[in-house]
Design an enzyme around this catalytic site. Structure first.
Site, PDB file in Angstrom:
ATOM      1  N   CYS B  89       0.811  -1.218   0.000  1.00 52.61           N
ATOM      2  CA  CYS B  89       0.000   0.000   0.000  1.00 52.61           C
ATOM      3  C   CYS B  89       0.841   1.263   0.000  1.00 52.61           C
ATOM      4  O   CYS B  89       0.321   2.358  -0.133  1.00 52.61           O
ATOM      5  CB  CYS B  89      -0.950   0.004   1.191  1.00 52.61           C
ATOM      6  SG  CYS B  89      -2.095  -1.372   1.118  1.00 52.61           S
ATOM      7  N   CYS B 208     -13.799  -1.040   7.537  1.00 53.87           N
ATOM      8  CA  CYS B 208     -12.936  -1.269   6.377  1.00 53.87           C
ATOM      9  C   CYS B 208     -13.047  -0.102   5.408  1.00 53.87           C
ATOM     10  O   CYS B 208     -14.122   0.456   5.221  1.00 53.87           O
ATOM     11  CB  CYS B 208     -13.329  -2.548   5.657  1.00 53.87           C
ATOM     12  SG  CYS B 208     -13.390  -3.987   6.732  1.00 53.87           S
ATOM     13  N   LYS B 336     -10.825   5.470   4.225  1.00 55.39           N
ATOM     14  CA  LYS B 336     -12.166   5.021   4.594  1.00 55.39           C
ATOM     15  C   LYS B 336     -13.214   5.555   3.615  1.00 55.39           C
ATOM     16  O   LYS B 336     -14.064   4.799   3.149  1.00 55.39           O
ATOM     17  CB  LYS B 336     -12.465   5.498   6.028  1.00 55.39           C
ATOM     18  CG  LYS B 336     -13.844   5.157   6.524  1.00 55.39           C
ATOM     19  CD  LYS B 336     -13.925   3.675   6.867  1.00 55.39           C
ATOM     20  CE  LYS B 336     -15.350   3.195   7.013  1.00 55.39           C
ATOM     21  NZ  LYS B 336     -16.031   3.027   5.733  1.00 55.39           N
ATOM     22  N   HIS B 340      -9.407   3.677  -1.687  1.00 56.81           N
ATOM     23  CA  HIS B 340      -8.038   3.170  -1.579  1.00 56.81           C
ATOM     24  C   HIS B 340      -7.639   2.338  -2.790  1.00 56.81           C
ATOM     25  O   HIS B 340      -7.507   1.122  -2.716  1.00 56.81           O
ATOM     26  CB  HIS B 340      -7.913   2.355  -0.285  1.00 56.81           C
ATOM     27  CG  HIS B 340      -6.533   1.859   0.002  1.00 56.81           C
ATOM     28  ND1 HIS B 340      -5.387   2.473  -0.457  1.00 56.81           N
ATOM     29  CD2 HIS B 340      -6.098   0.787   0.740  1.00 56.81           C
ATOM     30  CE1 HIS B 340      -4.324   1.802  -0.041  1.00 56.81           C
ATOM     31  NE2 HIS B 340      -4.728   0.775   0.683  1.00 56.81           N
TER      32      HIS B 340
END
Lengths: 488, 393
Positions: B89, B208, B336, B340
């Site tokens: 990431c 998530c 959030k 992402h």
């Protein structure tokens, strides 16, 4: 009392899966007439290799596996039909490589064939200690009476020429092209001709002939036999053939068919383990097994005290029975037995990588850093904690530990299946930390917690590369403090 | 520590991105070329073939694209150094690191740092599995499972609860509402967060981050060259940039606590040292931190020294990290709500920090920021990147 030249059973062990399906659930599912009892059901990550490993571990107990010279594996339901299953089991049991292994397949008589062959191998002087393991997990056709019939289980005997507890006096065999159950290479499910014919011309005829030959050879009167463990798919069959052979009726051990169903190759050995429970020194124990012929073996108890001692090491059939739990529904049975075909997540796998990593994947070795002393898993070139390169000793990890942290995963591999699955970071007793999925657990929300005691078990992971990828999972301790004796 | 770092030696002169979300009608090509050209336009780059010397693109998944040719082909910039950077990431921020280092080293006068990910092309919800990665047999948990293990242990150690992590989602959703480029723009209350279905207990669906497509790009050069470009008056300076890599299998490391992310701790130490920051609580005006999961943000705030150990939940509850708090965290809505797209995220955060420092935030604007921090964390707490940006002096 032990005779140094006798060959026979040194230890015994068993494995019964955790689940028991009440036959009523099958009756309800298909609107069949109900019959009593239940069938033992292995989990979806179990097969005869994994159950054999469990039974082998149960049998060996704290014995050093490097003393074992051979492994004979009997099954009609081998995970591999090309590739020796016994070798996979031997790996997971951490047996040596210079041993004798074989699979004895295609007949439920495999377990007694294995015992006789182990006896002879030791007699020949080529081995001192051979592990015999029998396991079966028959897949019955759904919506058929076969579902009532078959249970899953495994049993093991350690045959040797030292510390023998039950010596083998002799054996006799017959071979007969019987019209019993069969499964062609192309068949998914077991098939059977009308049962009466087999009862008369297969079972009775062969059992009778084998025992007649045995008692004649040994010049022993069958009525002097204290216990007879006879394979039978129906408890009445054992009783009726036993009497014909000449055993006293109270000598004939009941087969655990109602309790577990027919566990195939494990079934006769399970009956045998029940038969020796109350045996006394010098008792004769008859063992009869059937499948395309019959085997008759006669044992003599050398030492009652030593036999009772063995219960300390093995959980035995009774012990396992008391830790089984009812399966909640027929669909749960369908799922565990993989009777429905569904798309499943498959990892890309490399069998050759598993081969290279055999020491930690199968044999469960980690290492202890000689520089900082930290025990760790898996085996790596440099120490995880201090970075010291190539300065470690490989050590065997213990199979028990406590949960350090965990998650209850509701989405395993992209599918909701048997969820939530606890995924646990475990601090192993004796050092080392490992990540394992938890299996054989009900209500994980209630039972899983930091500090929980768990034990490792060898299970099927995934079919990546069309290969059976096995590894260790964890499960709640099956026998927290229960021994077979406590349960009687 | 190196003798010479990159503090004040690299300037950001242009930034570009586009709305994150489920971009079903767009290819990775569309996303990347739009982000890059937005950055060109922002910087005043007229002749990319002449002006751009090198490029790095952050991409995590092979289906988004392999090799530097993914970048070269999409923006048709050939015959130059182009590299795909993959570092979980932190891929996007590592692309930025390479570009910044190249400018500082003088091997590129103007460098392009960008990132893109087209997660929706893989199909299925949740991050694509690690089917082709890692050991073929040893268990490899999904991302939520990995971070859940940290949550379980943090709850145990610090007495945090589902409510404590749930507040991260509530705060970030409240911020995301205001950001036109964010994937999710809907406020949620704590009750909604707590009643969401479980993904990996104790993390539920609202714990998530969003799964999104997106791209972001930045143009980097030296402060001297920056003087002749569009943002000559308000370009942003790189104060520090650090990456630290730890293990991908922390579950085998006997000493690991699961209540801190060692990679973040190390990357932050390196970055603060380079930026000469001694009191991050006071000196960092605001931050975009890696909130892939709500628990991650709480632990990040401690690892980045915004909160004392064990106190992040309390600081959050006391509104320290709110948009109008003492030290706003994820004013963009965070991973959030903003989304992402793995390879793009690091660059997207740096776009946000840059615009905030320039006083032209697209969403909520931080009041008079001096220093902004961006943080990525990837893998099983494996790779952390910390970048600190400041205003032109």
């Amino acid at each position: 009392m032990k005779k140094m030249d006798s060959i026979g059973i040194v230890r015994y062990g068993a494995y019964m899966p955790k689940y028991l399906l009440d036959r009523k659930k099958i009756a309800e599912a298909w609107d069949f007439p109900s019959i009593p009892g239940g069938i033992s059901v292995s989990n979806s990550d179990e097969d005869t290799i994994t159950m054999a490993v469990e039974a082998g571990l149960d049998c060996l107990g704290e014995l050093n596996p490097s003393g074992v010279d051979g492994l004979y594996f009997a099954t009609t339901t081998p995970p591999y039909t090309e590739k020796q299953n016994a070798t996979v089991i031997a790996n997971a049991l951490d047996l040596r490589n210079d041993i004798i292994t074989m699979d004895i397949t295609d007949s439920t008589r495999g377990s007694s064939i294995a015992v006789a062959r182990a006896y002879e191998t030791i007699q020949s002087g080529n081995a001192n200690l051979i592990l015999v393991i029998a396991a079966d997990t028959q897949k019955p056709m759904p919506e058929s009476m076969f579902e009532y019939q078959y249970g899953d289980g495994a049993a093991a005997l350690l045959i040797g020429n030292k510390d023998v507890v039950l010596s083998i006096l002799g054996y006799a065999s017959t071979a007969d092209n019987v019209i019993g159950p069969w499964k062609r290479a192309t068949d998914e499910y077991i098939r059977q001709f009308e049962g009466k014919h087999e009862g008369l011309y297969g079972y009775s005829r062969n059992m009778l002939a084998a025992f007649k030959a045995l008692f004649k050879k040994l010049e022993i009167d069958p009525s002097t036999v204290r216990k007879a463990a006879l394979y039978a798919t129906d408890p009445r069959m054992a009783s009726s053939i036993g009497k014909k052979i000449g055993f006293k009726s109270k000598a004939i051990e009941g087969v655990p068919f109602l309790e577990f169903g027919n566990t195939g190759n494990a079934f006769a050995l399970m009956t045998f383990m029940l038969a020796i429970k109350r045996a006394r020194t010098d008792d004769l124990i008859a063992f009869g097994n059937y499948g395309d012929g019959a085997d008759a073996i006669l044992f003599k108890v050398l030492d009652k005290t030593a036999l009772l001692e063995l219960r300390k090491f093995s959980h035995g059939i009774v012990g396992y029975k008391n830790t089984m739990i009812p399966l909640k529904s027929y669909p749960a049975y369908i799922a565990k037995k993989k009777l429905l075909t569904t798309d499943r997540y498959t990892r890309k796998a490399s069998p050759v990588r598993s081969w290279r990593d055999e020491k930690f994947l199968y044999r469960l070795y980690g290492m202890k850093c000689k520089n900082c002393g930290i025990v760790q898993y898996p085996i790596q070139r440099a120490c995880f904690e201090c970075g010291a390169k190539d300065n470690n000793e490989e050590i065997k990890m213990q199979r028990t530990g406590k949960i350090f942290t965990y998650t209850l995963d509701h989405l395993v591999g992209g599918v909701y299946y048997d969820t939530p699955t606890p995924r646990c970071v475990i601090d192993l007793d004796g050092g080392g930390r490992i990540l394992c999925d938890m299996t054989d657990v009900e209500n994980p929300e209630e039972v899983v917690h930091i500090g929980m005691d768990v034990e490792l078990c060898f299970r099927f992971m995934h079919p990546g590369a069309n290969f059976n990828n096995y590894y260790w999972k964890c499960k709640p301790i099956r026998f927290p403090n229960i021994t077979e004796e406590d349960e009687e | 520590m190196p003798r010479q770092g990159i503090r004040d030696r690299v300037a950001i002169i242009g930034v570009g991105y586009l709305k994150f979300g489920e971009s079903w009608e767009k290819n990775a090509e569309d996303l990347l070329i739009e982000a890059v050209y937005n950055a060109y336009n922002d910087a005043g780059i007229k002749e990319p073939q002449e002006e751009i010397d090198a490029g790095w693109v952050g991409i995590q998944y092979y289906f988004t694209g392999l090799s530097g040719s993914t970048l070269a082909d999409y923006i048709k910039l050939y015959g130059k150094p182009m590299t795909r950077v993959e570092n979980f990431c932190a891929s996007g921020m590592d692309a930025f690191r390479n570009a910044a280092n190249s400018v500082a080293a003088g091997t590129a006068d103007i460098a392009l740092a960008c990132g893109v990910e087209k997660l929706m092309d893989e199909g299925g919800s949740g991050l694509p599995g690690f089917r082709e990665f890692g050991h073929p047999v040893l268990p490899l948990p999904s991302a939520p499972a990995m971070f859940s293990m940290a949550a379980t242990r943090s709850f145990h150690k610090w007495g945090w609860t589902k409510e404590d992590i749930g507040r991260v989602a509530v705060k970030n959703h409240a911020n995301g509402v205001h950001h036109p480029m964010a994937h999710f723009r809907k406020a949620v209350d704590l009750e909604t967060v707590l009643s969401a279905p479980m993904i990996s207990d104790p993390l539920g669906r609202f714990d998530c981050c969003a799964m999104s497509d997106g791209a972001a790009a930045l143009i980097l050069t030296t402060p001297e060259i920056a003087e002749s470009y569009a943002h000559a008056g308000d370009y942003v300076l790189v104060k520090a940039n650090a990456i630290a890599v730890e293990t991908m299998t922390p579950w085998y490391k006997p000493s690991y606590t699961f209540t801190e992310f060692n990679s973040t701790v190390k990357a932050a130490e390196l970055a603060y040292k380079e930026a000469k920051i001694t009191n991050p609580k006071k000196e960092i005006s605001f931050a975009e931190v890696h909130d892939c999961f709500t628990i991650t943000e709480l632990i990040d705030c401690q690892d980045l020294q915004f909160s004392d150990p064990g106190k992040a939940a309390e600081d959050l509850k006391n509104e320290r990290f709110n948009a109008d708090g003492e030290q706003p965290v994820n004013i963009s809505g965070g991973l959030k709500c903003f989304g992402h797209p793995i390879g793009a995220t690091g660059c997207r955060m740096l776009v946000e920090i840059t615009k905030q420092l320039q006083g032209r935030a697209d969403g909520l604007q931080v009041k008079d920021p001096e220093l902004g921090l961006a943080h990525n964390l990837g893998g099983a707490f494996t790779v952390a990147a910390v970048t600190i940006l400041g205003k032109k002096e």
